[in-house]
Scaffold this active site. Structure first.
Site, PDB file in Angstrom:
ATOM      1  CG  ASP A  44      -2.131   0.825   1.108  1.00 37.61           C
ATOM      2  OD1 ASP A  44      -2.193   1.642   0.187  1.00 37.61           O
ATOM      3  OD2 ASP A  44      -3.043   0.667   1.938  1.00 37.61           O
ATOM      4  CG  ASP A  45      -0.396   4.814   0.182  1.00 35.55           C
ATOM      5  OD1 ASP A  45      -1.127   4.472  -0.759  1.00 35.55           O
ATOM      6  OD2 ASP A  45      -0.783   5.563   1.096  1.00 35.55           O
ATOM      7  CB  CYS A  86      -7.025   2.256  -1.429  1.00 35.06           C
ATOM      8  SG  CYS A  86      -5.643   3.041  -0.569  1.00 35.06           S
ATOM      9  NE  ARG A  90      -6.274  -1.530  -1.768  1.00 32.22           N
ATOM     10  CZ  ARG A  90      -5.345  -2.145  -1.044  1.00 32.22           C
ATOM     11  NH1 ARG A  90      -5.495  -3.417  -0.718  1.00 32.22           N
ATOM     12  NH2 ARG A  90      -4.271  -1.500  -0.633  1.00 32.22           N
ATOM     13  CE  LYS A 139      -6.565   0.075   1.731  1.00 31.13           C
ATOM     14  NZ  LYS A 139      -5.661   1.234   1.610  1.00 31.13           N
ATOM     15  CG  HIS A 141     -10.434   0.679   0.969  1.00 38.90           C
ATOM     16  ND1 HIS A 141      -9.403   1.590   1.083  1.00 38.90           N
ATOM     17  CD2 HIS A 141     -11.564   1.386   1.222  1.00 38.90           C
ATOM     18  CE1 HIS A 141      -9.881   2.783   1.382  1.00 38.90           C
ATOM     19  NE2 HIS A 141     -11.197   2.680   1.474  1.00 38.90           N
ATOM     20  CB  SER A 164      -6.780   3.145   4.594  1.00 39.82           C
ATOM     21  OG  SER A 164      -6.846   3.072   3.193  1.00 39.82           O
ATOM     22  CG  HIS A 252      -2.137   3.670   4.031  1.00 44.21           C
ATOM     23  ND1 HIS A 252      -2.555   4.495   5.058  1.00 44.21           N
ATOM     24  CD2 HIS A 252      -2.917   3.988   2.967  1.00 44.21           C
ATOM     25  CE1 HIS A 252      -3.535   5.269   4.628  1.00 44.21           C
ATOM     26  NE2 HIS A 252      -3.781   4.985   3.359  1.00 44.21           N
ATOM     27  CG  ASP A 301      -2.570   0.496  -3.014  1.00 43.66           C
ATOM     28  OD1 ASP A 301      -1.437   0.991  -2.846  1.00 43.66           O
ATOM     29  OD2 ASP A 301      -3.556   0.820  -2.328  1.00 43.66           O
ATOM     30  CG  ASN A 302      -2.075   4.100  -4.280  1.00 43.78           C
ATOM     31  OD1 ASN A 302      -3.168   3.606  -3.987  1.00 43.78           O
ATOM     32  ND2 ASN A 302      -1.301   4.675  -3.376  1.00 43.78           N
ATOM     33  CE  LYS A 326      -2.875  29.685 -17.225  1.00 44.25           C
ATOM     34  NZ  LYS A 326      -3.652  28.681 -16.485  1.00 44.25           N
TER      35      LYS A 326
END
Length: 526
Positions: A44-45, A86, A90, A139, A141, A164, A252, A301-302, A326
């Site tokens: 996770d993370d 999350c 998943r 987990k 979720h 989480s 996480h 998962d990310n 810009k």
């Protein structure tokens, strides 16, 4: 005489049938035994740079077991999470479909009444029907009430937390920014203060029962490891193939390594080492029980939760910001690549060549068709998929993955689920940027880009300088990306198998073992 002949023919027929039946049963048993086992480890993370093998020059030595697994297997260097948060990630892993198809476009919460739509067919459901024992440790979720629970979505066994580990209080909180407070003594209700849920204890669930609330974060990894090893060994004793999905709480926040250095800047490293030790234990048990017949797939998962500063992981070289003039000034946007590209290693001794690397463009969604293909199971033909079968990448050194890969918005700027970022080979196009909060507390301004920003990741992996709009290279990529994005959006719009998730909330939906107790407190029985 005729009677004796008929009896002889009958007995011969029965004998022949018995031989055929016995042979077919033996064949079925042999095929059953040769079905591969699958262990999917989903961190996770976790950051792409957290894996030592991805940055050997750093010499941190935080992931020795994963390094060994990479040396004995395949390291995928351009592997991406299906989404940056999350629940959508998943859901895509278990269905092989983008959130715009499976209905899950952002996270479910403590008070969510539903989860992954029941119309979706999951990977464990398909393997379960094919004779696999299926288990998830960690987990979930994707819905914690009634039919949305893991045991009703294809898993024979479940031990873990429903969402989480920062979405519930504990008596001994872990390391977080801002720090979470211990559970309070008041009526159970969900209140989120300073980034922490403070009044509903974080539950540990086994199958359909809460066995500990609030759970002890510091002992969670050992409980996960014990359960996972038990599953591996018992499946071997039954000679039954298995799918073991280990969705770790690492990395996480709040971080809670069993042995934490008192120095705050070492807590992340200690947690990473604990995760690596868990992977090492799973690998050792799988090798001992059924080496050569067990595939282990480690991924995330990310990417890191950048807002958490020293308690967030490393994105490796994907650290830059793009800068564009810009209105006489300049605008900056933190890179997205580190939020989706995740460390990935696949190990299968005797099947996957050792010490190999692939830069194939792949996604966590691809776990779905790849595992089914290796198990000899066909996915349902009544729906459309977005994943690709990576079997040839894993087993035969093929380097072809997705021609186009879309990164959906999962919580930053724009609409949930919107396919606002597109990978096309070495190029990456942004239709919208901004909305994510950085470690410093600043939030990038939401900006729409028409035409899109396009980066050449082969020369600009940090995404600092986009291609100039008036160049032939830009025009060619922009046209190709726009066409494919429109084709996919039209395909989804005409897909009759699209699901819609119910994101409604109800305070009574929060998991609670005893509503008469403060923070839904119950005695530990696990």
């Amino acid at each position: 005489m005729a009677k004796h002949v008929s009896q002889l023919l009958l007995s011969g027929t029965l004998l022949f049938g018995l031989v055929i039946y016995t042979a077919s049963q033996r064949g079925a048993g042999e095929r059953f035994k040769t079905k591969p086992n699958f262990i999917i480890v989903l961190a996770d993370d976790i950051g792409w740079g957290d894996l030592d093998a991805n940055q050997p020059e750093k010499q941190t030595n935080n992931t020795p077991n994963l390094n060994q697994m990479a040396q004995q297997g395949l390291r995928l260097t351009d592997f991406h999470s299906p989404a940056s948060t999350c629940s959508p990630s998943r859901a895509a892993i278990l269905t092989g479909r983008y959130g715009l198809r499976n209905g899950v476009t952002h996270n479910f919460g403590v008070n969510s009444v539903a989860g992954l739509p029941l119309s979706e067919v999951t990977l464990p459901q398909l393997l379960q029907k094919a004779g696999y024992y299926t288990a998830i440790i960690g987990k979930w979720h994707l819905g914690h009430n009634g039919p949305y629970r893991p045991n009703n979505r294809g898993f024979d066994y479940y031990l873990g937390i429903p969402y989480s580990n920062d979405m519930g209080c504990t008596d001994t909180p872990g390391y977080d920014l801002p720090p979470c407070f211990p559970c309070v003594s008041s009526e159970p209700q969900v209140i989120r203060q300073s980034g922490c849920y403070s009044k509903v204890g974080l539950p540990l669930v086994e199958n359909d029962s809460i066995v500990e609330q609030p759970l002890d974060l510091w002992a969670l990894t050992e409980k996960y490891k014990s359960a996972a090893l038990r599953i591996i060994r018992s499946a071997r004793a039954r000679a039954q193939p298995y799918l073991l999905f280990v969705a770790s709480a690492h990395m996480h926040v709040p971080l809670a390594p069993s042995v934490a250095n008192s120095s705050a800047d070492r807590v992340y490293a200690a947690s990473l080492q604990e995760l690596d030790s868990l992977v090492g234990a799973l690998k050792a048990a799988a090798d001992e029980a059924d080496k050569g017949n067990t595939l282990i797939w480690f991924t995330g998962d990310n990417g890191p939760w950048e807002q958490k500063c020293q308690f967030a992981g490393s994105v490796g070289p994907f650290t830059g910001t793009w800068q564009i003039k810009k209105g006489g000034g300049s605008a900056k946007q933190t890179t997205w690549e580190g939020g989706h590209r995740v460390p990935t290693v696949v190990y299968w001794p005797g099947k996957i060549p050792a010490n190999t690397t692939s830069s194939a463009l792949l996604s966590g969604m691809d776990i779905f068709p790849t595992v089914l293909s290796l198990a000899g199971v066909a996915p349902p033909s009544d729906r459309r998929y977005d994943a690709t079968d990576a079997t040839n990448v894993l087993l035969h050194g093929d380097h072809s993955g997705h021609e186009f890969l879309f990164h959906p918005n999962s919580g930053a700027a724009g609409k949930f689920g919107d396919l606002q970022t597109v990978r096309a080979g070495k190029h990456k196009a942004f239709y919208i940027t901004g909305g994510a909060e950085a470690c410093s507390g600043g939030t990038g301004v939401e900006q729409l880009h028409d035409p899109p920003l396009i980066f050449d990741l082969e020369h600009e992996e940090a995404e600092e300088t986009p291609l100039q709009f008036d160049t032939p290279d830009y025009r060619a990529v922009a046209q190709k990306v726009a066409r494919k994005r429109e084709e996919l959006l039209w395909d989804i719009a005409t897909d009759t198998s699209v699901s819609t998730a119910d994101y409604s909330q109800d305070e009574l939906a929060a998991p609670c073992c005893d509503r008469r107790q403060a923070v839904c407190r119950c005695h530990t029985v696990f």
